[in-house]
Design an enzyme around this catalytic site. Structure first.
Site, PDB file in Angstrom:
ATOM      1  N   LYS A 123      51.873 -17.848  13.157  1.00 51.30           N
ATOM      2  CA  LYS A 123      52.203 -17.101  14.255  1.00 51.30           C
ATOM      3  C   LYS A 123      52.197 -15.696  13.908  1.00 51.30           C
ATOM      4  O   LYS A 123      52.915 -14.951  13.464  1.00 51.30           O
ATOM      5  CB  LYS A 123      53.521 -17.569  15.070  1.00 51.30           C
ATOM      6  CG  LYS A 123      53.520 -16.572  16.317  1.00 51.30           C
ATOM      7  CD  LYS A 123      55.005 -17.094  16.953  1.00 51.30           C
ATOM      8  CE  LYS A 123      55.092 -16.405  18.386  1.00 51.30           C
ATOM      9  NZ  LYS A 123      56.096 -16.957  19.139  1.00 51.30           N
ATOM     10  N   TRP A 124      51.114 -15.028  14.472  1.00 51.69           N
ATOM     11  CA  TRP A 124      50.888 -13.557  14.161  1.00 51.69           C
ATOM     12  C   TRP A 124      51.071 -12.809  15.077  1.00 51.69           C
ATOM     13  O   TRP A 124      50.454 -12.780  16.186  1.00 51.69           O
ATOM     14  CB  TRP A 124      49.362 -13.430  13.801  1.00 51.69           C
ATOM     15  CG  TRP A 124      48.805 -12.125  13.318  1.00 51.69           C
ATOM     16  CD1 TRP A 124      48.973 -10.877  14.068  1.00 51.69           C
ATOM     17  CD2 TRP A 124      48.215 -11.555  11.980  1.00 51.69           C
ATOM     18  NE1 TRP A 124      48.519  -9.809  13.286  1.00 51.69           N
ATOM     19  CE2 TRP A 124      48.085 -10.323  12.079  1.00 51.69           C
ATOM     20  CE3 TRP A 124      47.784 -12.507  10.844  1.00 51.69           C
ATOM     21  CZ2 TRP A 124      47.311  -9.727  11.014  1.00 51.69           C
ATOM     22  CZ3 TRP A 124      47.336 -12.072  10.090  1.00 51.69           C
ATOM     23  CH2 TRP A 124      46.837 -10.578   9.948  1.00 51.69           C
ATOM     24  N   ASP A 125      52.321 -11.981  15.177  1.00 55.40           N
ATOM     25  CA  ASP A 125      52.832 -11.372  16.192  1.00 55.40           C
ATOM     26  C   ASP A 125      52.624  -9.742  16.043  1.00 55.40           C
ATOM     27  O   ASP A 125      51.962  -9.159  15.156  1.00 55.40           O
ATOM     28  CB  ASP A 125      54.456 -11.319  16.229  1.00 55.40           C
ATOM     29  CG  ASP A 125      54.938 -11.479  17.495  1.00 55.40           C
ATOM     30  OD1 ASP A 125      54.357 -10.790  18.488  1.00 55.40           O
ATOM     31  OD2 ASP A 125      55.982 -11.750  17.757  1.00 55.40           O
ATOM     32  N   MET A 126      52.696  -8.849  17.160  1.00 53.54           N
ATOM     33  CA  MET A 126      52.453  -7.630  17.402  1.00 53.54           C
ATOM     34  C   MET A 126      53.205  -6.957  18.445  1.00 53.54           C
ATOM     35  O   MET A 126      53.002  -7.252  19.638  1.00 53.54           O
ATOM     36  CB  MET A 126      51.069  -7.309  17.586  1.00 53.54           C
ATOM     37  CG  MET A 126      50.825  -5.653  17.578  1.00 53.54           C
ATOM     38  SD  MET A 126      49.587  -5.120  18.507  1.00 53.54           S
ATOM     39  CE  MET A 126      49.405  -3.504  18.091  1.00 53.54           C
TER      40      MET A 126
ATOM     41  N   CYS B 159      49.705 -13.497  18.813  1.00 51.69           N
ATOM     42  CA  CYS B 159      50.913 -13.256  19.704  1.00 51.69           C
ATOM     43  C   CYS B 159      51.184 -11.605  19.703  1.00 51.69           C
ATOM     44  O   CYS B 159      50.880 -10.788  18.551  1.00 51.69           O
ATOM     45  CB  CYS B 159      52.198 -13.779  19.311  1.00 51.69           C
ATOM     46  SG  CYS B 159      53.725 -13.263  20.346  1.00 51.69           S
TER      47      CYS B 159
ATOM     48  N   ASP C 140      56.388 -14.372  26.476  1.00 56.20           N
ATOM     49  CA  ASP C 140      57.750 -14.617  26.041  1.00 56.20           C
ATOM     50  C   ASP C 140      58.388 -15.285  27.029  1.00 56.20           C
ATOM     51  O   ASP C 140      59.588 -15.784  26.794  1.00 56.20           O
ATOM     52  CB  ASP C 140      58.418 -13.354  25.384  1.00 56.20           C
ATOM     53  CG  ASP C 140      57.883 -12.682  24.332  1.00 56.20           C
ATOM     54  OD1 ASP C 140      57.285 -13.695  23.347  1.00 56.20           O
ATOM     55  OD2 ASP C 140      58.063 -11.590  23.797  1.00 56.20           O
TER      56      ASP C 140
ATOM     57  N   ASP D 206      61.030 -15.436  12.910  1.00 58.56           N
ATOM     58  CA  ASP D 206      61.622 -13.986  12.133  1.00 58.56           C
ATOM     59  C   ASP D 206      62.702 -14.379  11.419  1.00 58.56           C
ATOM     60  O   ASP D 206      63.519 -15.222  11.666  1.00 58.56           O
ATOM     61  CB  ASP D 206      61.835 -13.105  13.371  1.00 58.56           C
ATOM     62  CG  ASP D 206      61.892 -11.639  12.966  1.00 58.56           C
ATOM     63  OD1 ASP D 206      61.749 -11.264  11.608  1.00 58.56           O
ATOM     64  OD2 ASP D 206      61.788 -10.689  13.515  1.00 58.56           O
TER      65      ASP D 206
ATOM     66  N   TRP E   3      55.059  -7.202  30.358  1.00 62.47           N
ATOM     67  CA  TRP E   3      55.845  -8.033  29.437  1.00 62.47           C
ATOM     68  C   TRP E   3      56.660  -9.032  30.306  1.00 62.47           C
ATOM     69  O   TRP E   3      57.235  -8.730  31.342  1.00 62.47           O
ATOM     70  CB  TRP E   3      57.061  -7.506  28.685  1.00 62.47           C
ATOM     71  CG  TRP E   3      57.596  -8.425  27.524  1.00 62.47           C
ATOM     72  CD1 TRP E   3      57.385  -8.924  26.664  1.00 62.47           C
ATOM     73  CD2 TRP E   3      58.842  -8.858  28.087  1.00 62.47           C
ATOM     74  NE1 TRP E   3      58.109  -9.881  26.323  1.00 62.47           N
ATOM     75  CE2 TRP E   3      59.230  -9.649  27.130  1.00 62.47           C
ATOM     76  CE3 TRP E   3      59.863  -8.623  28.957  1.00 62.47           C
ATOM     77  CZ2 TRP E   3      60.566 -10.327  26.917  1.00 62.47           C
ATOM     78  CZ3 TRP E   3      60.981  -9.268  29.020  1.00 62.47           C
ATOM     79  CH2 TRP E   3      61.274 -10.283  27.812  1.00 62.47           C
TER      80      TRP E   3
END
Length: 754
Positions: free
Chosen positions: A468-471, A518, A540, A359, A196
């Site tokens: 924006k599709w986050d995981m 994402c 990020d 968010d 990360w």
């Protein structure tokens, strides 16, 4: 182009040839992969699969005492008959035995390709596929190997389909997409590794005898080891590139044998993988992508062209991406409609095109401990609903985007309280928690149906233009109560198939929406996701210094149009490093540009800078997003990037000075790839330097008024000598400064052919 000559199969792109043959025993023998060959006279003398009988190495049979399974250059190796290198296929027939011998049966050549795997490369009338059918010499197990050639892009796809012809279930333990043997062992491996906030940093090492493995066991394609990799021959400089159209656990193995050969295998990671293959059923592997070139830059560009044309699809293929503002680092969870609209007003004033609501807009989501999974609009944040807020954004001339994290659930949520069985966890065992959340079981059709219904309602009601599709976590505690899974070894792969199913439905329902994937930044930056979502959030970490390595590593295999790059605040929220907003823009410009900071708190100088940056980016957006990207080698501690339009007439170039040396030397702008006999106009981007940067010296170095360079240079000069960059006296006590200055200083240059 694919052709068969005698017992040889010859697959050719514009610059490469891939050749294998069928031996008299029925074995498939790889002959060569390299520069294009048109005249095949003498091809019989190329292969190294036959050798002397040495020591204890077993040979095939008494009739072929010089055919050694451990020496053969196999196209799809299997275990148990003497080849002890990394294998491509493992099957348990039910009695514990795994020995196989795959022999050639037949083939066919046809236009187009089989698109049975949900994440796949598109094809056109120029695409051609060779299908080679192999089967075991004892059991009715068939392997169909597909070779699909993209001639202009110098790319070949490899995949395999395993067919169970027995009358009982067999257990598939490993099924690689690609295995290729090289008759050399003088390779360097280039991999893209990290974690990360430091994704896809480039590393280079010698391949030595034994096995080197790059892989992911995270349930994603991983920020630790990308499926993108290259091997480079140290003696010739030839480059072979590999990637995988897949978003889950993968493995790339580089096996250097004691006999001077190197095997490369890539595909689904066999770790925690098994697939119950019933009688008559087949299993299709993802597609592996390979390329050959004379240099790393050329190999990367082959991947870029292939991805833009055949991986990214739909309405956003070759379409210029909008400049966005994301509210996350401006507000975090402290959302209010008033604050968001103030940010949107400033964005519209400065020339932005897209406003992204991050968010905190749904359910009881006031912090990251609860609410995930409850995809209903929070009327605490939006008293008049999300539809009314979206309308206000559109009225300001901005497109409206939204953040979601559909694959996750907080234990403190209505969804989890109603359906705890939907989360991936082992009954009776305390699950691992990450970011206060669990992973939903995407192998379950009921989970996917709930998410599709919830998201479809939000996207349509709010007239969403961007998602924006986050995981934000990896998969642990593998267990599924789904009837789809015939054992937990299937879960990781069925999870990915479920994601592709859900994304495919939503993309079909909303073809005009720009989807960006994402996963805590770049934890799932892969070709499989790009089949559904045409761009990916790179990391990020938006610190300009760290982004040099992250973005350059990413661009070694993925085009700029897929790479989300943002300008954030100073000091940076991840590194606390201070930097100029003009320099942060110069780095972020080589991708799909966005800003992630509070525009309402910028100084007047920085606001003026941002407005100019966006105007400049829009003017040269096609170059930044779709130009041919190459990094230039540098003598000093600096990064030099350039991107040129496909027509070759406009070039955007950036120079970043990581550490400002005290050598007294000028920097030199030399571009060896330009054309002699042509004339070029060179300008630098006009930047705005805040007074506090120079302090008392600001007046004599007034960059706002005196930094502009606009010169004509012959191609012979710029390619051979280069031009000196540095301070130039302009009269009246002022200087023109044409180089980057200061640590992490940057300059952007535009070179146009006259």
């Amino acid at each position: 182009m694919i052709r068969k000559e005698k017992n040889y199969f010859i697959i050719s792109t514009e610059r490469s040839s891939y050749i294998f043959r069928v031996l008299e025993t029925g074995h498939i023998d790889h002959v060569m992969y390299g520069a294009r060959i048109d005249d095949t006279e003498g091809l019989d003398y190329v292969s190294e699969s036959f050798d002397l009988n040495i020591g204890t190495v077993p040979y095939y049979d008494e009739e072929h005492p010089h055919l050694f399974p451990d020496r053969i250059l196999s196209e799809y190796p299997v275990p148990g008959s003497g080849d002890t290198r990394e294998c491509a296929l493992e099957l348990d027939y039910g009695n514990g035995t795994e020995t196989m011998t795959l022999l050639f049966r037949d083939y066919r050549i046809y236009k187009g390709k089989d698109n049975s795997f949900p994440a796949h490369a598109e094809c056109d009338e120029e695409t051609e596929t060779l299908e080679v059918r192999l089967s075991d010499e004892v059991l009715p197990i068939t392997v169909v190997i597909n070779y699909t050639v993209y001639e202009k892009e110098d790319v070949i796809l490899r995949s395999a389909r395993i067919i169970n012809g027995t009358d009982h279930c067999v257990r598939l333990k490993r099924a690689a997409s690609l295995s290729i043997d090289f008759p050399y062992d003088d390779f360097d491996l280039i991999s893209f590794d990290g974690a990360w906030a430091r994704e896809r940093n480039e590393h280079r090492r010698h391949l030595l005898p034994g096995i080197t493995v790059l892989d992911s066991k995270l349930g994603t394609s991983s920020n630790e080891h990308s499926p993108l990799a290259y091997i480079v021959r140290r003696t010739t400089g030839e480059v072979y590139g590999f990637n995988l159209i897949y978003s889950g656990n993968h493995m790339e193995a580089f096996d250097v044998s004691p006999f001077g050969k190197t095997r490369v295998t890539t595909g689904i990671n066999p770790f925690m993988f098994e697939w119950m293959l019933e009688s008559g059923e087949s299993f299709q592997t993802p597609e592996a992508v390979i390329t050959y070139a004379g240099s790393l830059d050329d190999a990367a560009l082959s991947f870029h062209h292939f991805i833009n044309r055949y991986i990214v699809r739909g309405e956003w293929q070759y379409r210029e991406r909008p400049v966005l503002i994301n509210n996350w680092e401006a507000t975090y969870f402290a959302l209010s409609e008033e604050k968001l609209l103030a940010l949107a007003d400033k964005a519209a004033e400065l020339g932005f095109e897209l406003f992204v609501l991050d968010d905190g807009w749904f359910g009881d989501r006031r912090n990251d401990t609860k609410g995930l999974g409850d995809w209903t609009v929070s009327h605490e944040v939006f008293p008049n609903g999300l539809e009314a807020f979206s309308e206000k954004i559109h009225e300001r001339g901005l497109k409206f985007g939204i953040w979601v994290e559909p694959e996750m659930v907080n234990p403190d949520s209505d969804l989890f309280r109603t359906h705890p069985e939907w989360a991936i966890m082992i009954p009776g065992r305390k699950p691992a928690i990450s970011r206060h959340q669990l992973v939903l079981d995407m192998s379950r059709p009921d989970v996917r149906e709930y998410l599709y219904t919830s998201l479809e309602k939000v996207f349509s009601a709010a007239s969403v233009d961007y998602v924006k599709w986050d995981m934000n976590r990896t998969i642990t505690d593998c267990f599924s109560s789904s009837s789809e899974c015939r054992g937990n070894g299937e879960l990781m792969h069925r999870y990915i198939l479920g994601i592709y199913d859900l994304m495919g439905r939503l993309v079909k329902r909303f073809p005009s929406v720009l989807f960006e994937s994402c996963a805590s930044g770049g934890n799932r930056y892969d070709l499989g996701m790009l089949c559904f979502m045409p761009q990916t959030w790179t990391s990020d970490n938006t610190d300009l210094y760290h982004r040099l390595w992250i973005q350059e590593g990413t661009l070694r295999g993925f085009p700029q149009s897929t790479m989300g790059a943002h300008v954030s605040a100073s000091p940076g929220h991840q590194s606390l490093r201070c930097s100029l907003i003009e320099s942060r823009f110069d780095v972020a410009a080589f991708g799909t540009l966005g800003y992630e900071l509070d525009l309402t708190k910028l100084s007047e100088t920085d606001q003026k800078a941002v407005k100019g940056e966006i105007e400049f980016y829009k003017r040269y957006r096609k170059v930044f997003q779709y130009g041919d990207f190459r990094p230039l080698p540098s003598e000093n501690d600096e990064s030099i990037w350039w991107s040129v339009t496909l027509e070759g007439t406009t070039i955007a170039m950036e120079m970043v000075k990581r550490n400002m040396p005290n050598t007294g030397r000028c920097d030199r702008l030399r571009l060896p790839f330009l054309k002699k006999g042509r004339m070029y106009r060179i300008r630098n981007r006009r930047i705005i330097m805040p007074r506090e940067f120079f302090g008392d010296h600001w007046q004599s170095w007034n960059r706002e008024e005196n930094e502009k360079m606009d010169i004509r240079v012959a191609g012979d000069i710029i390619t051979t000598c280069g031009i000196a960059l540095g301070p130039q006296f302009a009269g009246n006590g002022f200087f023109k400064e044409t180089r980057p200055i200061g640590d992490n200083g940057t300059r952007m240059y535009v070179i146009e052919e006259i």
